[in-house]
Design a protein around this motif. Sequence first.
Motif, PDB file in Angstrom:
ATOM      1  N   TYR A  66      -2.143  44.071 -45.894  1.00 58.66           N
ATOM      2  CA  TYR A  66      -1.316  44.655 -46.950  1.00 58.66           C
ATOM      3  C   TYR A  66      -2.086  45.728 -47.713  1.00 58.66           C
ATOM      4  CZ  TYR A  66       2.315  44.729 -50.563  1.00 58.66           C
ATOM      5  OH  TYR A  66       3.334  45.123 -51.406  1.00 58.66           O
ATOM      6  N   ALA A  67      -3.403  45.500 -47.900  1.00 58.96           N
ATOM      7  CA  ALA A  67      -4.228  46.453 -48.638  1.00 58.96           C
ATOM      8  C   ALA A  67      -4.317  47.792 -47.915  1.00 58.96           C
ATOM      9  CB  ALA A  67      -5.630  45.884 -48.859  1.00 58.96           C
ATOM     10  N   GLU A  68      -4.186  47.785 -46.593  1.00 50.75           N
ATOM     11  CA  GLU A  68      -4.240  49.036 -45.834  1.00 50.75           C
ATOM     12  C   GLU A  68      -3.111  49.985 -46.252  1.00 50.75           C
ATOM     13  OE1 GLU A  68      -4.297  48.285 -41.683  1.00 50.75           O
ATOM     14  OE2 GLU A  68      -6.244  47.269 -41.715  1.00 50.75           O
ATOM     15  N   PHE A  69      -1.954  49.424 -46.572  1.00 54.69           N
ATOM     16  CA  PHE A  69      -0.842  50.271 -47.023  1.00 54.69           C
ATOM     17  C   PHE A  69      -1.146  50.874 -48.395  1.00 54.69           C
ATOM     18  CE2 PHE A  69       1.146  47.504 -43.891  1.00 54.69           C
ATOM     19  CZ  PHE A  69       1.929  48.400 -43.171  1.00 54.69           C
ATOM     20  N   GLY A  70      -1.805  50.084 -49.258  1.00 54.66           N
ATOM     21  CA  GLY A  70      -2.224  50.621 -50.543  1.00 54.66           C
ATOM     22  C   GLY A  70      -3.239  51.735 -50.376  1.00 54.66           C
ATOM     23  N   GLN A  71      -4.138  51.586 -49.395  1.00 56.45           N
ATOM     24  CA  GLN A  71      -5.131  52.619 -49.131  1.00 56.45           C
ATOM     25  C   GLN A  71      -4.456  53.897 -48.629  1.00 56.45           C
ATOM     26  OE1 GLN A  71      -8.522  52.445 -49.824  1.00 56.45           O
ATOM     27  NE2 GLN A  71      -8.276  54.637 -49.450  1.00 56.45           N
ATOM     28  N   GLN A  72      -3.395  53.728 -47.848  1.00 57.37           N
ATOM     29  CA  GLN A  72      -2.657  54.902 -47.391  1.00 57.37           C
ATOM     30  C   GLN A  72      -2.038  55.654 -48.567  1.00 57.37           C
ATOM     31  OE1 GLN A  72       0.153  53.779 -44.316  1.00 57.37           O
ATOM     32  NE2 GLN A  72      -1.413  52.642 -43.181  1.00 57.37           N
ATOM     33  N   LEU A  73      -1.580  54.907 -49.575  1.00 63.33           N
ATOM     34  CA  LEU A  73      -1.059  55.551 -50.780  1.00 63.33           C
ATOM     35  C   LEU A  73      -2.152  56.357 -51.475  1.00 63.33           C
ATOM     36  CD1 LEU A  73       1.101  52.689 -52.365  1.00 63.33           C
ATOM     37  CD2 LEU A  73       1.943  54.788 -51.307  1.00 63.33           C
ATOM     38  N   LEU A  74      -3.340  55.756 -51.604  1.00 61.93           N
ATOM     39  CA  LEU A  74      -4.454  56.448 -52.252  1.00 61.93           C
ATOM     40  C   LEU A  74      -4.855  57.696 -51.470  1.00 61.93           C
ATOM     41  CD1 LEU A  74      -6.636  53.366 -53.242  1.00 61.93           C
ATOM     42  CD2 LEU A  74      -5.499  54.934 -54.812  1.00 61.93           C
ATOM     43  N   ASP A  75      -4.871  57.572 -50.142  1.00 61.57           N
ATOM     44  CA  ASP A  75      -5.234  58.724 -49.307  1.00 61.57           C
ATOM     45  C   ASP A  75      -4.208  59.842 -49.443  1.00 61.57           C
ATOM     46  OD1 ASP A  75      -7.439  57.336 -48.427  1.00 61.57           O
ATOM     47  OD2 ASP A  75      -6.523  56.687 -46.549  1.00 61.57           O
ATOM     48  N   THR A  76      -2.941  59.462 -49.552  1.00 60.23           N
ATOM     49  CA  THR A  76      -1.885  60.467 -49.710  1.00 60.23           C
ATOM     50  C   THR A  76      -2.027  61.196 -51.043  1.00 60.23           C
ATOM     51  OG1 THR A  76      -0.351  59.187 -48.344  1.00 60.23           O
ATOM     52  CG2 THR A  76       0.602  60.830 -49.818  1.00 60.23           C
ATOM     53  N   VAL A  77      -2.323  60.438 -52.102  1.00 60.07           N
ATOM     54  CA  VAL A  77      -2.521  61.053 -53.416  1.00 60.07           C
ATOM     55  C   VAL A  77      -3.722  62.001 -53.373  1.00 60.07           C
ATOM     56  CG1 VAL A  77      -3.171  60.592 -55.808  1.00 60.07           C
ATOM     57  CG2 VAL A  77      -1.446  59.178 -54.696  1.00 60.07           C
ATOM     58  N   LYS A  78      -4.805  61.551 -52.742  1.00 60.00           N
ATOM     59  CA  LYS A  78      -6.011  62.382 -52.655  1.00 60.00           C
ATOM     60  C   LYS A  78      -5.723  63.669 -51.888  1.00 60.00           C
ATOM     61  CE  LYS A  78     -10.936  61.883 -51.586  1.00 60.00           C
ATOM     62  NZ  LYS A  78     -11.979  60.967 -51.045  1.00 60.00           N
ATOM     63  N   GLU A  79      -4.961  63.544 -50.802  1.00 58.09           N
ATOM     64  CA  GLU A  79      -4.610  64.714 -50.000  1.00 58.09           C
ATOM     65  C   GLU A  79      -3.741  65.677 -50.804  1.00 58.09           C
ATOM     66  OE1 GLU A  79      -4.696  66.171 -45.754  1.00 58.09           O
ATOM     67  OE2 GLU A  79      -5.803  64.678 -46.883  1.00 58.09           O
ATOM     68  N   ALA A  80      -2.804  65.141 -51.556  1.00 62.27           N
ATOM     69  CA  ALA A  80      -1.924  65.989 -52.359  1.00 62.27           C
ATOM     70  C   ALA A  80      -2.708  66.718 -53.448  1.00 62.27           C
ATOM     71  CB  ALA A  80      -0.816  65.136 -52.989  1.00 62.27           C
ATOM     72  N   GLU A  81      -3.648  65.997 -54.083  1.00 62.06           N
ATOM     73  CA  GLU A  81      -4.442  66.621 -55.135  1.00 62.06           C
ATOM     74  C   GLU A  81      -5.379  67.678 -54.552  1.00 62.06           C
ATOM     75  OE1 GLU A  81      -6.312  63.500 -57.322  1.00 62.06           O
ATOM     76  OE2 GLU A  81      -4.503  63.074 -58.488  1.00 62.06           O
ATOM     77  N   ALA A  82      -5.900  67.417 -53.344  1.00 64.11           N
ATOM     78  CA  ALA A  82      -6.758  68.402 -52.688  1.00 64.11           C
ATOM     79  C   ALA A  82      -5.968  69.663 -52.372  1.00 64.11           C
ATOM     80  CB  ALA A  82      -7.354  67.815 -51.413  1.00 64.11           C
ATOM     81  N   ALA A 272     -23.618  67.814 -42.278  1.00 62.35           N
ATOM     82  CA  ALA A 272     -22.731  67.462 -43.383  1.00 62.35           C
ATOM     83  C   ALA A 272     -21.483  66.865 -42.740  1.00 62.35           C
ATOM     84  CB  ALA A 272     -22.383  68.679 -44.217  1.00 62.35           C
ATOM     85  N   VAL A 273     -21.296  65.566 -42.928  1.00 64.21           N
ATOM     86  CA  VAL A 273     -20.205  64.839 -42.278  1.00 64.21           C
ATOM     87  C   VAL A 273     -19.153  64.503 -43.333  1.00 64.21           C
ATOM     88  CG1 VAL A 273     -19.596  62.797 -40.926  1.00 64.21           C
ATOM     89  CG2 VAL A 273     -21.850  63.859 -40.635  1.00 64.21           C
ATOM     90  N   TYR A 274     -17.885  64.759 -42.989  1.00 65.17           N
ATOM     91  CA  TYR A 274     -16.820  64.460 -43.945  1.00 65.17           C
ATOM     92  C   TYR A 274     -15.536  64.111 -43.190  1.00 65.17           C
ATOM     93  CZ  TYR A 274     -15.820  69.428 -42.996  1.00 65.17           C
ATOM     94  OH  TYR A 274     -15.580  70.635 -42.390  1.00 65.17           O
ATOM     95  N   PRO A 275     -14.663  63.314 -43.828  1.00 68.49           N
ATOM     96  CA  PRO A 275     -13.412  62.923 -43.164  1.00 68.49           C
ATOM     97  C   PRO A 275     -12.531  64.131 -42.878  1.00 68.49           C
ATOM     98  CG  PRO A 275     -13.851  61.523 -45.072  1.00 68.49           C
ATOM     99  CD  PRO A 275     -14.815  62.666 -45.143  1.00 68.49           C
ATOM    100  N   ARG A 276     -11.803  64.038 -41.784  1.00 73.48           N
ATOM    101  CA  ARG A 276     -10.898  65.126 -41.411  1.00 73.48           C
ATOM    102  C   ARG A 276      -9.624  65.038 -42.250  1.00 73.48           C
ATOM    103  NH1 ARG A 276     -11.273  68.051 -36.954  1.00 73.48           N
ATOM    104  NH2 ARG A 276     -12.666  66.511 -36.015  1.00 73.48           N
ATOM    105  N   HIS A 277      -9.380  66.081 -43.039  1.00 69.99           N
ATOM    106  CA  HIS A 277      -8.176  66.145 -43.873  1.00 69.99           C
ATOM    107  C   HIS A 277      -7.439  67.451 -43.597  1.00 69.99           C
ATOM    108  CE1 HIS A 277      -9.141  62.602 -46.193  1.00 69.99           C
ATOM    109  NE2 HIS A 277     -10.292  63.102 -46.595  1.00 69.99           N
ATOM    110  N   LYS A 278      -6.139  67.388 -43.784  1.00 72.71           N
ATOM    111  CA  LYS A 278      -5.355  68.610 -43.647  1.00 72.71           C
ATOM    112  C   LYS A 278      -5.768  69.621 -44.709  1.00 72.71           C
ATOM    113  CE  LYS A 278      -0.582  70.305 -43.366  1.00 72.71           C
ATOM    114  NZ  LYS A 278       0.854  69.936 -43.423  1.00 72.71           N
ATOM    115  N   TYR A 279      -6.027  69.116 -45.918  1.00 77.11           N
ATOM    116  CA  TYR A 279      -6.471  69.970 -47.015  1.00 77.11           C
ATOM    117  C   TYR A 279      -7.849  69.494 -47.465  1.00 77.11           C
ATOM    118  CZ  TYR A 279      -1.486  71.091 -47.178  1.00 77.11           C
ATOM    119  OH  TYR A 279      -0.213  71.469 -46.852  1.00 77.11           O
TER     120      TYR A 279
END
Length: 305
Positions: A66-82, A272-279
């Motif tokens: 269930y926590a994975e879905f919450g993490q997806q919400l956080l990732d979506t917010v982070k992506e939107a803010e980026a 320099a390693v970083y997660p792949r994001h659209k933004y």
Amino acid sequence: MLENLQQMVILATVSHEQNFTRAAERLGISKSQVSKQIRFLEERLGCQLVQRSTRTVALTDIGLQYAEFGQQLLDTVKEAEAMVAGYRNEIKGVLRIGVAQSFGNTNITPAMVAFQRAHPELELEISLFDHRPNLLEEGFDCWLAIHEHPPEGMVAKKLVDCEFIVVASPDYIATHGAPKTPADLRKHNCITYESRERKYVQWDFSKDGVKESVRVTGSYRINNAPAVLEATKAGAGIAYLATYLIHDELDNQHLTHVLADWRAELALPMYAVYPRHKYLAPKVRAFIDFMAEWMTNHPFQPRQP
């Protein structure tokens, strides 16, 4: 619905931090509020999500899922803010950086101070470690990794090659003599770096187009590169060390360059390693660009006496 989303985010944060207090600090709410919202969520769903004890917090199997879905919400917010920050080109907020410990102990501070001065609205959280992290699970924006193989699924920008030289203390040389060729190392006590992930007991050299590889042995096997340096300075043996660890040791005669006419072939890349994001957040892009320029202008070659 908003309360449900809030509870999902709180559970995801507890899952990440494995601790109610740290989760509360990250979310900016009280520990009691975290505990209460988790309890309300469990009552609403009708199942136990968190196993509590006096010292630790662990999620049940269904809690982790269930926590994975919450993490997806956080990732979506982070992506939107980026995305918005990129549009406005804002470099501010908190930048969480992981750094290879052997490099960070002596080299990272001047670069971080200079970077933060250039971007005063940015807060830096720097963690030094030797393990191979999961950037998404551990919440890092970027990892400065000294590794032959950067993690799959991440973006890795090469910054520099970290070169090596062979050194010993003057006391060791005075007592045991200096090797004249790489093969002579078999007669010496060699201090080797050995960890769960990597082991360097095969030392490679080249000279005038000729390559030579020597398997070394010794009474000191250490899983921390700065500790290898200190053991070498103390006269414990000969070491194959990264030049970024050696600042003025040759100039002040704490160490002697051994086999100086042979080139040590090992060159570990720093990425320099970083997660792949659209933004990609501007703060991450600015940090990577800064480090690439910093590495170019601040080479790690030690001064020769």
